[in-house]
Design an enzyme around this catalytic site. Structure first.
Site, short mmCIF file in Angstrom:
data_model
loop_
_atom_site.label_atom_id
_atom_site.label_comp_id
_atom_site.label_asym_id
_atom_site.label_seq_id
_atom_site.Cartn_x
_atom_site.Cartn_y
_atom_site.Cartn_z
N GLU A 196 0.82 -1.21 0.00
CA GLU A 196 0.00 0.00 0.00
C GLU A 196 0.86 1.27 0.00
OE1 GLU A 196 -2.77 -0.28 3.22
OE2 GLU A 196 -3.51 -2.25 2.60
N GLU B 156 -4.47 -8.80 0.26
CA GLU B 156 -5.35 -8.61 1.42
C GLU B 156 -6.76 -8.40 0.89
OE1 GLU B 156 -4.38 -5.39 4.00
OE2 GLU B 156 -2.33 -6.06 4.41
#
Length: 546
Positions: A353, A472
């Site tokens: 991220e 995820e």
């Protein structure tokens, strides 16, 4: 992990809203501290920015002040901020009888530079609380200060003698500082059932319809006609861990908790009924990994697993510094450890991220291009060091604002160093809520197809040769009262819509009772949710030999 913007799930999100402007829904959105640290009067040159503890109060002749910085992005068109609260979790000892939170006008300080000599001036008191000594957390109402987007800094102090408060910092593994905004959102149009026809080719799939469905995500086909996976025993992996058929199944269990990760994963497996072939863990800086417990999880003959190890190699510095070679000793040390201690194939995610940490200002050392250079340098140096068992994964956030930004495309490090293209993505199961939708919406949501066509479409169009890792994923329910059916309805869309996305070769669930935003992403928070998730886990397409 500091989260420097408004967050949804394990990522960050700001919405663009359409629909009936007269109708509003209430939501609580949390953000972590972008910077935090504390000063000490008796140790005026010390810096505590890397500490996992914050201290505020008096001990003998030492006065300590905790400083917090929160960066709040625009919460979206038509969104009203109705209240704001800062929460700090106790690290150890009991709380003093009184703790105050004050304004700090200076926003330029950094946690790496903060000392007793240069600490910012503490302004007027916003609020003083009197917690019970054994309380596990303390909350300050900052509604009078936080009204919308901006950078907000605060100081936490206590005048109680010899009873300083000790809090968990943003560097702690759980219980980091949070700023919670209570917001009123215009009601959005609800997601639609996506097209169910398969794409013409794996490398150029049909663009799924924008999620605008009536009351719930798409209803799955019946078990008799639902696509199923290849029978067990037929699927294996190649040198890059890409399955010959089927999809790798995995989990990062027990997130943001004190439960040992291996123990949490075994509990997750017991509840879901399937071994998590991919075991996802997180590391940073000078940590050496895999740890003994992680290695033990891969040596279980009855439950074979492969590791997915996330590493923030630039922890404590900047991406540009890593790319320039400043952290080569750190990279070499890990490389030598791996060659000595772990020779099995594993997934290596470098700073998942990254969008959340980008500073697009030229020369910041944290631009999107700096990230790509950091990734390239780290991967190439590890390979040159003889680490030939790492399979490199780049893991994006799937947050619309970042996807639409002018710099987002600069993050990609290059096909020669990226083995898998990954994404972290989360859905809200609350009908009509922000980020509500089915699995197709989770993978392909967009606010403007002209700017960004949806993450799965982007990945398969721009990198058709790369397998996709859902590094995820998770589902939470923001309903005022959680409804068991809501998550089950979202889970029911996964298998039929996964069949429409043949480039997805791995799926790793992120399981936590409470993330940075307070969302419950457990698959078993209700019996209906667990039953729905167990149906996914039971599908034979996830039976892949490693």
């Amino acid at each position: 992990m500091p989260i420097a913007a408004l967050a949804i799930g394990a990522g960050v999100g700001t919405a663009v809203f359409t629909g009936n402007a007269g109708a509003e829904t209430t939501d609580v959105v949390r953000t972590g501290a972008a910077e935090d640290g504390y000063s000490s009067s008796s140790r005026p040159t010390y810096n505590f920015g890397a500490s996992d503890t914050l201290v505020a109060g008096r001990q003998g002749g030492d006065t300590m002040v905790t400083y917090l910085k929160f960066k709040v992005t625009d919460p979206g068109t038509g969104v009203k901020v109705k209240g704001a609260q800062v929460t700090l979790n106790r690290e150890s000892r009991t709380f003093p009888a009184s703790i105050s939170l004050s304004k700090v006008a200076d926003t330029a300080w950094t946690e790496k530079g903060l000392t007793g000599k240069n600490k910012p001036k503490v302004g007027s008191v916003v609020t003083t609380v009197k917690p019970k000594s054994g309380a596990t957390s303390v909350t300050f109402d900052v509604s009078s200060v936080v009204k919308g987007a901006g950078t907000y800094t605060f100081a936490v102090t206590s005048t109680v003698a010899n009873s300083p408060a000790r809090f968990r910092s943003a560097e702690a593994t759980a219980g980091q500082p949070t700023l919670a905004l209570t917001v009123l959102r215009p009601t959005t149009t609800k997601p639609t059932t996506p097209a169910t026809t398969a794409p013409a080719t794996p490398t150029s799939p049909a663009t799924p319809t924008s999620p605008t469905s009536p009351t719930s995500p798409a209803t799955p086909t019946s078990p008799a006609t639902e696509p199923t996976g290849t029978p067990p025993g037929d699927c294996t992996v190649d040198a890059k861990l890409v399955p010959s058929c089927g999809v790798l199944w995995g989990a990062a269990a027990g997130g943001f908790s004190d439960v040992p990760r291996d123990e949490a994963l075994k509990t997750f497996e017991r509840k879901t009924g399937r071994t998590s072939t991919v075991y996802h863990t997180y590391h940073k800086g000078d940590e050496l990994f895999p740890t003994k417990s992680e290695i033990a999880m891969t040596n279980d003959p009855a439950n074979p697993r492969v590791l997915m190890l996330n590493w923030k190699v630039a922890y404590g510095t900047k991406w540009a510094n890593v790319a320039a070679g400043d952290q080569d000793a750190r990279i070499d040390r890990l490389s030598n450890y791996l060659k000595t201690n772990y020779t099995k194939k594993f997934f290596m995610v470098l700073h998942h991220e990254p969008e959340n940490d980008v500073n697009p200002t030229a020369g910041s050392g944290m631009t999107a291009k700096d990230y790509a250079a950091m990734f390239r340098h780290t991967a190439l140096r590890m390979r040159a060091n003889g680490v030939d068992n790492a399979v490199f994964v780049v893991a994006y956030m799937n947050y619309e604002k970042w996807n639409n930004s002018t710099w987002w495309g600069d993050l990609y490090p290059g096909d020669d160093v990226v083995d898998w293209v990954g994404v972290d993505t989360y859905n809200n199961a609350q009908p009509g809520g922000f980020h509500y939708g089915d699995f197709n919406y989770m993978m392909n949501r967009t606010t403007d197809k002209a700017k960004f066509p949806g993450w799965y479409t982007w990945a398969t169009t721009n990198h058709p040769s790369k397998p996709i890792m859902v590094a995820e994923w998770g589902v939470y329910d923001s309903s005022p009262t959680v409804v068991g059916k809501n998550k089950a309805d979202v889970y029911a869309t996964v298998l039929p819509q996964l069949a429409m996305m043949p480039q997805i070769k791995g799926m790793v669930y992120f399981e936590t009772a409470k993330d940075q935003n307070g969302h419950d992403i457990r698959m078993d928070d209700t019996p209906e949710a667990l039953a729905g998730f167990q149906k996914i886990a039971a599908d034979p397409r996830f039976t892949v030999k490693i």
